[in-house]
Design a protein around this motif. Structure first.
Motif, PDB file in Angstrom:
ATOM      1  N   VAL A   1     122.535  33.766  95.002  1.00 44.75           N
ATOM      2  CA  VAL A   1     122.837  33.054  93.762  1.00 44.75           C
ATOM      3  C   VAL A   1     123.872  33.834  92.949  1.00 44.75           C
ATOM      4  N   LEU A   2     123.760  35.164  92.944  1.00 45.68           N
ATOM      5  CA  LEU A   2     124.744  35.988  92.233  1.00 45.68           C
ATOM      6  C   LEU A   2     126.134  35.805  92.825  1.00 45.68           C
ATOM      7  N   LEU A   3     126.199  35.743  94.163  1.00 47.95           N
ATOM      8  CA  LEU A   3     127.502  35.551  94.803  1.00 47.95           C
ATOM      9  C   LEU A   3     128.112  34.213  94.400  1.00 47.95           C
ATOM     10  N   ILE A   4     127.297  33.172  94.426  1.00 48.46           N
ATOM     11  CA  ILE A   4     127.811  31.832  94.120  1.00 48.46           C
ATOM     12  C   ILE A   4     128.249  31.758  92.660  1.00 48.46           C
ATOM     13  N   SER A   5     127.348  32.158  91.741  1.00 50.51           N
ATOM     14  CA  SER A   5     127.693  32.026  90.318  1.00 50.51           C
ATOM     15  C   SER A   5     128.791  33.016  89.952  1.00 50.51           C
ATOM     16  N   GLY A   6     128.780  34.208  90.555  1.00 48.65           N
ATOM     17  CA  GLY A   6     129.817  35.204  90.256  1.00 48.65           C
ATOM     18  C   GLY A   6     131.195  34.716  90.656  1.00 48.65           C
ATOM     19  N   THR A   7     131.280  34.073  91.811  1.00 47.10           N
ATOM     20  CA  THR A   7     132.578  33.559  92.238  1.00 47.10           C
ATOM     21  C   THR A   7     133.099  32.518  91.248  1.00 47.10           C
TER      22      THR A   7
ATOM     23  N   MET B   1     126.709  28.761  84.294  1.00 42.59           N
ATOM     24  CA  MET B   1     126.949  29.754  85.343  1.00 42.59           C
ATOM     25  C   MET B   1     126.759  31.172  84.809  1.00 42.59           C
ATOM     26  N   ARG B   2     127.203  31.424  83.576  1.00 36.75           N
ATOM     27  CA  ARG B   2     126.995  32.757  82.997  1.00 36.75           C
ATOM     28  C   ARG B   2     125.501  33.050  82.924  1.00 36.75           C
ATOM     29  N   GLN B   3     124.760  32.045  82.455  1.00 36.98           N
ATOM     30  CA  GLN B   3     123.321  32.297  82.282  1.00 36.98           C
ATOM     31  C   GLN B   3     122.612  32.368  83.628  1.00 36.98           C
ATOM     32  N   ILE B   4     123.058  31.555  84.592  1.00 38.32           N
ATOM     33  CA  ILE B   4     122.485  31.661  85.939  1.00 38.32           C
ATOM     34  C   ILE B   4     122.756  33.060  86.487  1.00 38.32           C
ATOM     35  N   HIS B   5     124.005  33.519  86.296  1.00 35.56           N
ATOM     36  CA  HIS B   5     124.382  34.834  86.828  1.00 35.56           C
ATOM     37  C   HIS B   5     123.523  35.937  86.209  1.00 35.56           C
ATOM     38  N   HIS B   6     123.349  35.865  84.898  1.00 37.36           N
ATOM     39  CA  HIS B   6     122.601  36.934  84.238  1.00 37.36           C
ATOM     40  C   HIS B   6     121.103  36.881  84.573  1.00 37.36           C
ATOM     41  N   TRP B   7     120.526  35.680  84.561  1.00 39.58           N
ATOM     42  CA  TRP B   7     119.109  35.579  84.931  1.00 39.58           C
ATOM     43  C   TRP B   7     118.906  35.995  86.384  1.00 39.58           C
TER      44      TRP B   7
ATOM     45  N   SER C   1     127.584  47.459  85.613  1.00 37.68           N
ATOM     46  CA  SER C   1     129.020  47.156  85.555  1.00 37.68           C
ATOM     47  C   SER C   1     129.251  45.714  85.111  1.00 37.68           C
ATOM     48  N   GLY C   2     128.383  44.792  85.549  1.00 38.87           N
ATOM     49  CA  GLY C   2     128.564  43.399  85.148  1.00 38.87           C
ATOM     50  C   GLY C   2     128.260  43.188  83.677  1.00 38.87           C
ATOM     51  N   TYR C   3     127.198  43.822  83.235  1.00 35.90           N
ATOM     52  CA  TYR C   3     126.765  43.707  81.839  1.00 35.90           C
ATOM     53  C   TYR C   3     127.876  44.156  80.902  1.00 35.90           C
TER      54      TYR C   3
ATOM     55  N   LEU D   1     131.138  43.891  81.435  1.00 29.77           N
ATOM     56  CA  LEU D   1     132.403  43.156  81.547  1.00 29.77           C
ATOM     57  C   LEU D   1     132.775  42.325  80.318  1.00 29.77           C
ATOM     58  N   PRO D   2     131.845  41.573  79.696  1.00 33.00           N
ATOM     59  CA  PRO D   2     132.273  40.721  78.578  1.00 33.00           C
ATOM     60  C   PRO D   2     132.858  41.499  77.410  1.00 33.00           C
ATOM     61  N   ASP D   3     132.699  42.832  77.371  1.00 33.62           N
ATOM     62  CA  ASP D   3     133.315  43.655  76.332  1.00 33.62           C
ATOM     63  C   ASP D   3     132.843  43.268  74.934  1.00 33.62           C
TER      64      ASP D   3
ATOM     65  N   VAL E   1     135.057  47.123  90.677  1.00 37.68           N
ATOM     66  CA  VAL E   1     133.792  47.682  91.157  1.00 37.68           C
ATOM     67  C   VAL E   1     132.738  46.583  91.250  1.00 37.68           C
ATOM     68  N   HIS E   2     132.723  45.731  90.219  1.00 38.82           N
ATOM     69  CA  HIS E   2     131.635  44.763  90.115  1.00 38.82           C
ATOM     70  C   HIS E   2     131.774  43.595  91.081  1.00 38.82           C
ATOM     71  N   ILE E   3     132.991  43.128  91.296  1.00 37.92           N
ATOM     72  CA  ILE E   3     133.086  41.929  92.127  1.00 37.92           C
ATOM     73  C   ILE E   3     133.484  42.234  93.562  1.00 37.92           C
TER      74      ILE E   3
ATOM     75  N   ILE F   1     120.584  33.644  77.269  1.00 40.56           N
ATOM     76  CA  ILE F   1     120.610  35.071  77.583  1.00 40.56           C
ATOM     77  C   ILE F   1     121.988  35.617  77.254  1.00 40.56           C
ATOM     78  N   ASN F   2     122.013  36.771  76.660  1.00 36.08           N
ATOM     79  CA  ASN F   2     123.252  37.454  76.305  1.00 36.08           C
ATOM     80  C   ASN F   2     124.220  36.531  75.549  1.00 36.08           C
ATOM     81  N   PRO F   3     123.809  36.017  74.365  1.00 38.25           N
ATOM     82  CA  PRO F   3     124.701  35.146  73.589  1.00 38.25           C
ATOM     83  C   PRO F   3     125.779  35.983  72.914  1.00 38.25           C
TER      84      PRO F   3
HETATM   85  C1  HEM Z   1     125.375  42.356  93.121  1.00 40.45           C
HETATM   86  C2  HEM Z   1     124.695  41.874  92.206  1.00 40.45           C
HETATM   87  C3  HEM Z   1     125.268  41.477  90.859  1.00 40.45           C
HETATM   88  C4  HEM Z   1     124.667  41.749  89.669  1.00 40.45           C
HETATM   89  C5  HEM Z   1     123.353  42.503  89.486  1.00 40.45           C
HETATM   90  C6  HEM Z   1     125.506  41.195  88.624  1.00 40.45           C
HETATM   91  C7  HEM Z   1     125.239  41.272  87.263  1.00 40.45           C
HETATM   92  C8  HEM Z   1     126.062  40.811  86.241  1.00 40.45           C
HETATM   93  C9  HEM Z   1     125.733  40.764  84.855  1.00 40.45           C
HETATM   94  C10 HEM Z   1     124.394  41.222  84.239  1.00 40.45           C
HETATM   95  C11 HEM Z   1     126.791  40.240  84.171  1.00 40.45           C
HETATM   96  C12 HEM Z   1     126.891  39.937  82.666  1.00 40.45           C
HETATM   97  C13 HEM Z   1     126.757  38.446  82.521  1.00 40.45           C
HETATM   98  C14 HEM Z   1     126.824  37.943  81.108  1.00 40.45           C
HETATM   99  O1  HEM Z   1     125.778  37.891  80.469  1.00 40.45           O
HETATM  100  O2  HEM Z   1     127.904  37.567  80.658  1.00 40.45           O
HETATM  101  C15 HEM Z   1     127.809  39.977  85.130  1.00 40.45           C
HETATM  102  C16 HEM Z   1     129.077  39.455  84.810  1.00 40.45           C
HETATM  103  C17 HEM Z   1     129.994  39.064  85.756  1.00 40.45           C
HETATM  104  N1  HEM Z   1     129.827  39.059  87.126  1.00 40.45           N
HETATM  105 FE1  HEM Z   1     128.258  39.802  88.139  1.00 40.45          FE
HETATM  106  N2  HEM Z   1     126.595  40.593  89.182  1.00 40.45           N
HETATM  107  C18 HEM Z   1     126.506  40.743  90.555  1.00 40.45           C
HETATM  108  C19 HEM Z   1     127.416  40.251  91.474  1.00 40.45           C
HETATM  109  C20 HEM Z   1     128.608  39.602  91.177  1.00 40.45           C
HETATM  110  C21 HEM Z   1     129.539  39.056  92.144  1.00 40.45           C
HETATM  111  C22 HEM Z   1     129.301  39.108  93.636  1.00 40.45           C
HETATM  112  C23 HEM Z   1     130.588  38.523  91.449  1.00 40.45           C
HETATM  113  C24 HEM Z   1     131.829  37.840  91.935  1.00 40.45           C
HETATM  114  C25 HEM Z   1     132.101  37.500  93.140  1.00 40.45           C
HETATM  115  C26 HEM Z   1     130.328  38.731  90.056  1.00 40.45           C
HETATM  116  C27 HEM Z   1     131.191  38.328  89.027  1.00 40.45           C
HETATM  117  C28 HEM Z   1     130.972  38.541  87.688  1.00 40.45           C
HETATM  118  C29 HEM Z   1     131.915  38.212  86.632  1.00 40.45           C
HETATM  119  C30 HEM Z   1     133.308  37.633  86.823  1.00 40.45           C
HETATM  120  C31 HEM Z   1     131.306  38.562  85.417  1.00 40.45           C
HETATM  121  C32 HEM Z   1     131.888  38.468  83.995  1.00 40.45           C
HETATM  122  C33 HEM Z   1     131.794  37.094  83.441  1.00 40.45           C
HETATM  123  C34 HEM Z   1     130.919  36.990  82.216  1.00 40.45           C
HETATM  124  O3  HEM Z   1     130.274  37.950  81.853  1.00 40.45           O
HETATM  125  O4  HEM Z   1     130.880  35.917  81.631  1.00 40.45           O
HETATM  126  N3  HEM Z   1     129.118  39.378  89.912  1.00 40.45           N
HETATM  127  N4  HEM Z   1     127.345  40.321  86.393  1.00 40.45           N
END
Ligand code: HEM
Ligand code: FES
Lengths: 580, 341
Positions: A61-67, A114-120, A166-168, A170-172, A218-220, A289-291
C-alpha cells in the motif's frame, strides 16, 4: 516438460484457456517445475502468522500511495509565497515542498486521501513489524535454522524506522522541521565527528537547501529498494525453511501441517491484502492524520506545544526527556552525556541485544538442532520474562515521550511525571521480569496439574463407604500432548576444568561463562509430566481417597518435577521448582 | 478434592516393561466435515454470498469515480473532508468487497483438509556437500589462487580501493564548504537592531511592557545570503520584568531596564524555546521540557539541558530602539565537541 495436461473431462472455456496459457508459458520457461513445487506447498495456519502478512501488505500500500504522491510532491526547499485555496496561509512564505503538500491536500482530487492512506499505512507497517517481531520472539521462531532470517527481519525494522522518519520530514512543516532539528542536535553531540556529520547530512548548516531533496531520494528510492530486496530474501528463507508451526498433536520438527498454497492460501492471502488495504482506506477516509495545513511551514523560530512525532520515534524522544542534564568537558572538548546516553547508547544497546538474541539464547541452550515447532511462551520462562521486561522499558520510554500530554491530560506536574518515569525506567523492567517468570512457572505447574489429575467436572460421587469425591475427567490424548510435548530445558553441563591428568583444559573459561548464562536461563524450571509420573499419580489418586487440603495438594501435584528419571514420585519433595 | 479416573483413557502399563521417558505424539486430529460440505444448499448459499460481496466491490469502485467527478476538495476544510470521506469510503468498499469475498470463498467453499508434508534438514545431504566442496576446491586449484600470493594481494587491494573513486567525491561534497565553525557565528554584532519576528519592525524599549515577551530576529536578516540558516541561529526571546526581580545576568550591564534577551535555540538539542511564564520568569522548551530562569541568567532549573541559554547583551540606540551591544559570547544551541575551541 509440461505438467499441465489438458483435463480429460469436457472442460469449461475458462479451464481450457487457462490450460492453454499455462502450456504456452511452460514451453518457454519450464515454469511447470516451480508450479509443481509450490502449488501444493503446505502452510500452517494461525492468526499470529498474519502479522507478517499485514506488514507486507501495508508495504505494498505504501508503494502504491507513495508513487501517487511523487507525481505531485515537489522536493525542493526553494522559498515561495503561497497563493491557493487555503486562505489561512495566503501570502505566507514557505518551501516548495510545503506548498506542494498543501496542493496535494486541497487541489489534487484524491491527493489528501492518498496522503492519509500513505501515512496510516506507514503507522500500520511499523506496528505490524513490531508485533510480528514480538510473535517471533515469544514463540522462539528465531531458533536454528532461522537466526539469519531474524537478522533480516531486524534490518527491515530499522529500515522501516528510517523510511518513516525520512517520509515524515518531507512535507517540511513546522512539526517535522523541529524533528529534524532534534536529529541535528543529536548528531552534533557525537564526539569528534559530530559537526561534520551534521554538515554532511544537511549539506552545510541547518537547515540549508539540500535536505528535502536528499531525504526524497532516500525515502522514495534507496530505502524502498533495500526494503523490497530484503523482503524478497526474508520470504525466500521462509519458503526454504518452511513455516514454523504451533505445537499440537501430529506436529513435529520433521513435518509441516497445514493447507496447500493453491488454492486455499492464495485466496486467503490475496483476499487478506484487500482487507488490509480496505481498512487503511477506511482509516484515511475517516481519520485526519498529519493536517500540516494547521501546523504551518517550517520556521526555525516557531514551535508548537504538545508536538508529537509518530509513535515509533517516541522512544527516542522519551529518552531525551528523561535524561538529566549531564555534560562534561575534558580539556577543551565537550561531551554531552545528556544526549549521547538517550540518543545513541540506550537505543544502541536495546537494538544490539534484540539483533543478537538468537545467538545469546543459542549459547545458553547449547542446542545445535533445528526447531520448527514453536514454543508456548510459558515453556520458555526466561525468554518470555526477558521479552516482557524489554517491552516494559520500551513502553516507559514511549510514555515518557508523551509526558507533556500525560501532564495536561491528568493535571499532573511534568516534574513529578519525569521523576516517576526515571525511577520506573530502572525499577519496572526487573519487576516485570520477575512477575512474568513467576506467571510462566505457575502456568506450567497448572499444565502439570491438569495432565496428572484431569479436568474438574463438578460432579460429586458418593462411595459406599460414605466418602465423597469429585470426579475428574482425564485429558484426552490430544489435550495431554499439547501440555507434555515440549522438551525440558536444563542448564548445560560442561567438562571439568582439568582433564584426567590434571592439565588445565583450553576453552574452559568460555565454557564456564556459557554454563553461567545457561544457569541464568534454565535453573528455575518446571518440567513436563512423564508417563511414569502420570501412572504414579493415577494409582495414587485412586488409592488415596482421603481429600487433601487444597494447599498441600497443589504442592504435591507439582512435586514430580524432579522425578523424571524415577518410576515413583517422591512425595517428600514439595519443591515445585527445581534448583541445582 | 481427590481424583477419579476413567480407566479407558489411562496410560496402561505393560506388565514389567519400563515406561517410556516421554509421551508419544497421538498424531493428527481426525478431520471433521463442515456443515456445508455435505449440504449442496449451504454451498449454494455461500456461493451467492461471495457473488454479493464482489458486487459490492464493483459498486464501490464505480462510486469512487463518481465521487472523483462530482465532489472536488474545494476551498474549505469542510469541503476537503467531504471529498476525502466520499472518495475514501468508495475505495474502501471497492477493496473490502474483493477481500471479504476471497476470504469467504476460501473458508466456505475450498477444501479444509489439513495435510502434513515432510520437512528435510536445512543443511544439504552429505554427498552433495562433498561434491560442493570438491567443486570449490577444483576451482581454487584451477585458478591457482592459493599459490599466487602476490596476485591474491593485488586483487584484494584493487577491489578494496575501487569504491574510493565514488565514495571520496560523494562524501567530500556532502557537507558543502565544510566550514563547521560557521555554527559559532551569528548575525548579531554591535549596533544591530532587535526586530520583531517575522515583520522585521524595530522595537522601542518603551514599547516593551513589563511581563511581555517578544520573538526577535536581527534587522539585517533579510540581507543575509541564507536567511533561513541565519535565522536558525539568531532567533532571540526577549522579555521584560521588574528590574528588582532580576537576580543575575550573564554579563555586567547586559540587560536594559529589566529587558533581557536570550538565544531562543535550546541548549539541549536545539528546539526554539518559545514559551514564557511571566509569573515565574521561566522559559520553557516544549520539546523536552528544559526550563530556564530568565531572571537568573537563564540557568537550567529543570530538564535535560545542561547550559543556560546564551544571553544577548542589549542596550538602546539614540532613537530609543533596542540594539545589541555585541554578539553572543558563547556559541548558541546544542553542545558539540569543539564548542569551546
Ligand atoms: C517504506 C515504507 C515507507 C514509509 C514508512 C513511508 C512513510 C511516509 C510518511 C510517514 C510520510 C509523511 C506523509 C504525510 O503525512 O504527509 C511520507 C511521505 C511521502 N512518501 Fe513515503 N513511506 C514509505 C514508502 C514510500 C515510497 C515507496 C514512496 C514512493 C514511491 C513514498 C513517497 C512519499 C512521498 C512523495 C511523500 C511526501 C508527500 C507528502 O508528504 O504529502 N514513500 N512517507
Ligand atoms: S531541545 Fe529543548 S529541551 Fe530538548
Amino acid at each position: 516438460m509440461s505438467t499441465v495436461d489438458s483435463p480429460p473431462a469436457p472442460a469449461s472455456r475458462t479451464t481450457r484457456a487457462a490450460a492453454a496459457t499455462a502450456d504456452y508459458l511452460d514451453q518457454r520457461t519450464g515454469v511447470g517445475n516451480a508450479v509443481k513445487e509450490f502449488a501444493r506447498k503446505i502452510f500452517p495456519d494461525h492468526w499470529s502468522f498474519l502479522l507478517g502478512e499485514i506488514a507486507l501488505y501495508s508495504f505494498v500500500v505504501l508503494l502504491i500511495s507513495g508513487t501517487f504522491l511523487t507525481m505531485f510532491f515537489v522536493p525542493s526547499m526553494t522559498e515561495v509565497h503561497y497563493h491557493g485555496p487555503w486562505a489561512a496561509m495566503d501570502g505566507v512564505q514557505m518551501s516548495e515542498a510545503f506548498a506542494s503538500t498543501l496542493r496535494l491536500s486541497f487541489e489534487v482530487r484524491g491527493g489528501l486521501l492518498m496522503r492519509q492512506i500513505h501515512h496510516w499505512a506507514a503507522l500500520i507497517f511499523m506496528a505490524s513489524i513490531v508485533t510480528h517481531m514480538m510473535r517471533v520472539f515469544f514463540t522462539g521462531a528465531f531458533r536454528k535454522p532461522r537466526e539469519l532470517n531474524w537478522l533480516v527481519g531486524f534490518t527491515l525494522m530499522i529500515l522501516g524506522l528510517l523510511a518513516g522518519f525520512s517520509g515524515y520530514s518531507l512535507p517540511d512543516d513546522v512539526l517535522s522541521g523541529n524533528g529534524l532539528r532534534i536529529a541535528d542536535g543529536v548528531a552534533r553531540a557525537i564526539p569528534i565527528a559530530g559537526s561534520y556529520i551534521s554538515f554532511g547530512l544537511f549539506g552545510g548548516e541547518f537547515p540549508g537547501m539540500e535536505l528535502i531533496p536528499r531525504l526524497f531520494t532516500v525515502h522514495i528510492l534507496l530505502i524502498p529498494a533495500l526494503i523490497l530486496a530484503l523482503i524478497g530474501l526474508h520470504l525466500l528463507m521462509v519458503v526454504l525453511h518452511k513455516h514454523t508451526q504451533y505445537p499440537g498433536s501430529g506436529r513435529t520438527d520433521k513435518n509441516v501441517v497445514g493447507y496447500p498454497l493453491f488454492p486455499v492460501y492464495v485466496a486467503k492471502a490475496g483476499g487478506f491484502f484487500f482487507v488490509v488495504f480496505a481498512v487503511i482506506a477506511l482509516m484515511a477516509a475517516t481519520m485526519t492524520i498529519n493536517p500540516v495545513w494547521n501546523y504551518g511551514p517550517f520556521d526555525p523560530g516557531v514551535v508548537g506545544a504538545g508536538a508529537q512525532p509518530d509513535w515509533y520515534m517516541l522512544f527516542l524522544e522519551g529518552g531525551l526527556r528523561l535524561m538529566p542534564g549531564w555534560e562534561f568537558v575534558i580539556g577543551q572538548y565537550t561531551i554531552s552525556m545528556n544526549i549521547l546516553i538517550p540518543g545513541v547508547i540506550i537505543p544502541g544497546l536495546l537494538f544490539t541485544v534484540l539483533a543478537l538474541w538468537p545467538f545469546i539464547e543459542a549459547a545458553a541452550t547449547g542446542d545445535k538442532r533445528e526447531h520448527h515447532v514453536l514454543d508456548r511462551p510459558r515453556n520458555a520462562p526466561f525468554r518470555t520474562a526477558f521479552g516482557v521486561a524489554y517491552l516494559t522499558s520500551f513502553s516507559i520510554l514511549v510514555l515518557a515521550g508523551s509526558n507533556d500530554l500525560i501532564a495536561t491530560h491528568f493535571h499532573l506536574s511534568i516534574n513529578d511525571i519525569t521523576w516517576t518515569f526515571r525511577v520506573l525506567f530502572f525499577v519496572a523492567p526487573p519487576l516485570a521480569f520477575w512477575i512474568t517468570k513467576r506467571i510462566c512457572l505457575s502456568l506450567q505447574r497448572k499444565d502439570r496439574e491438569l495432565v496428572l489429575h484431569g479436568h474438574e467436572t463438578g460432579r460429586i460421587v458418593r462411595f459406599a463407604s460414605g466418602e465423597y469425591i469429585e470426579v475428574h475427567k482425564p485429558l484426552d490424548a490430544h489435550e495431554r500432548w499439547l501440555r507434555v510435548q515440549h522438551e525440558p530445558r536444563r542448564p548445560i553441563e560442561i567438562e571439568p576444568a582439568e582433564d584426567s591428568r590434571g592439565v588445565r583444559r583450553k576453552g574452559y573459561r568460555l565454557d564456564a561463562a556459557k554454563r553461567r548464562l545457561s544457569k541464568l536461563f534454565y535453573e528455575d524450571r518446571v518440567e513436563p509430566v512423564t508417563p511414569a509420573e502420570l501412572v504414579a499419580a493415577q494409582s495414587h489418586g485412586s488409592h488415596d481417597a482421603l481429600p487433601l487440603a487444597p494447599e498441600e495438594h497443589r504442592e504435591e501435584l507439582t512435586a514430580g518435577a524432579s522425578g523424571s528419571r524415577h518410576l515413583a514420585p517422591e512425595p517428600e519433595d514439595t519443591e515445585g521448582t527445581q534448583r541445582h | 478434592m481427590s481424583t477419579h479416573h476413567d480407566p479407558s483413557t489411562d496410560l496402561t502399563t505393560r506388565d514389567g516393561a519400563p515406561l517410556p521417558e516421554r509421551f508419544e505424539d497421538p498424531g493428527l486430529h481426525e478431520h471433521r466435515a463442515r456443515v456445508g460440505d455435505s449440504d449442496p444448499k449451504a454451498q449454494k448459499r455461500a456461493e451467492r454470498q461471495v457473488v454479493v460481496l464482489f458486487a459490492i466491490s464493483i459498486l464501490g469502485s464505480i462510486g469512487a469515480v463518481v465521487a472523483y467527478a462530482l465532489v472536488p476538495p474545494g476551498e474549505t476544510v469542510g469541503s476537503m473532508r467531504m471529498s476525502n470521506l466520499l472518495l475514501g469510503l468508495a475505495l474502501f468498499l471497492g477493496l473490502a468487497g474483493i477481500g471479504l469475498a476471497a476470504v469467504h470463498w476460501a473458508k466456505a467453499l475450498m477444501n479444509d483438509h489439513e495435510r502434513a508434508e515432510d520437512r528435510h534438514p536445512t543443511a544439504t545431504s552429505e554427498p552433495v556437500r562433498v561434491k560442493a566442496v570438491e567443486a570449490l576446491r577444483e576451482g581454487v586449484k584451477d585458478s591457482s589462487i592459493g599459490r599466487r600470493g602476490v596476485l591474491k594481494g593485488a586483487m584484494v587491494t584493487s577491489l578494496a580501493l575501487f569504491p574510493l573513486g565514488i565514495a571520496v567525491p560523494l562524501v567530500g561534497n556532502l557537507g558543502g564548504d565544510w566550514d563547521v565553525s560557521a555554527s559559532k557565528r551569528t548575525l548579531w554584532r554591535r549596533g544591530v537592531r532587535l526586530t520583531i519576528d517575522p515583520s522585521g519592525r524595530p522595537i522601542k524599549a518603551s514599547d516593551v511592557t513589563i511581563g511581555s515577551a517578544f520573538h526577535v530576529i536581527p534587522e539585517n536578516l533579510e540581507e543575509a545570503e541564507h536567511p533561513l540558516d541565519e535565522k536558525a541561529k539568531a532567533v532571540v526571546l526577549m522579555v521584560r520584568m521588574d528590574p528588582r526581580d532580576l537576580k543575575s545576568e550573564q554579563g555586567e550591564g547586559w540587560s536594559y531596564d529589566g529587558i533581557v534577551a536570550f538565544s531562543k535555540i535550546c541548549t539541549h538539542v536545539g528546539c526554539p524555546v518559545a514559551l514564557y511564564e511571566q509569573q515565574t520568569h521561566h522559559i520553557l522548551c516544549p520539546c523536552h521540557q528544559s526550563t530556564f530562569d530568565a531572571s537568573d541568567s537563564a540557568k537550567v532549573v529543570f530538564g535535560p539541558a545542561h547550559r543556560p541559554l546564551p544571553q544577548l547583551p542589549i542596550t538602546v540606540d539614540d532613537e530609543g530602539y533596542l540594539v545589541a551591544q555585541d554578539g553572543f559570547d558563547t556559541p548558541i544551541g546544542p553542545s558539540f565537541w569543539e564548542r569551546l575551541t
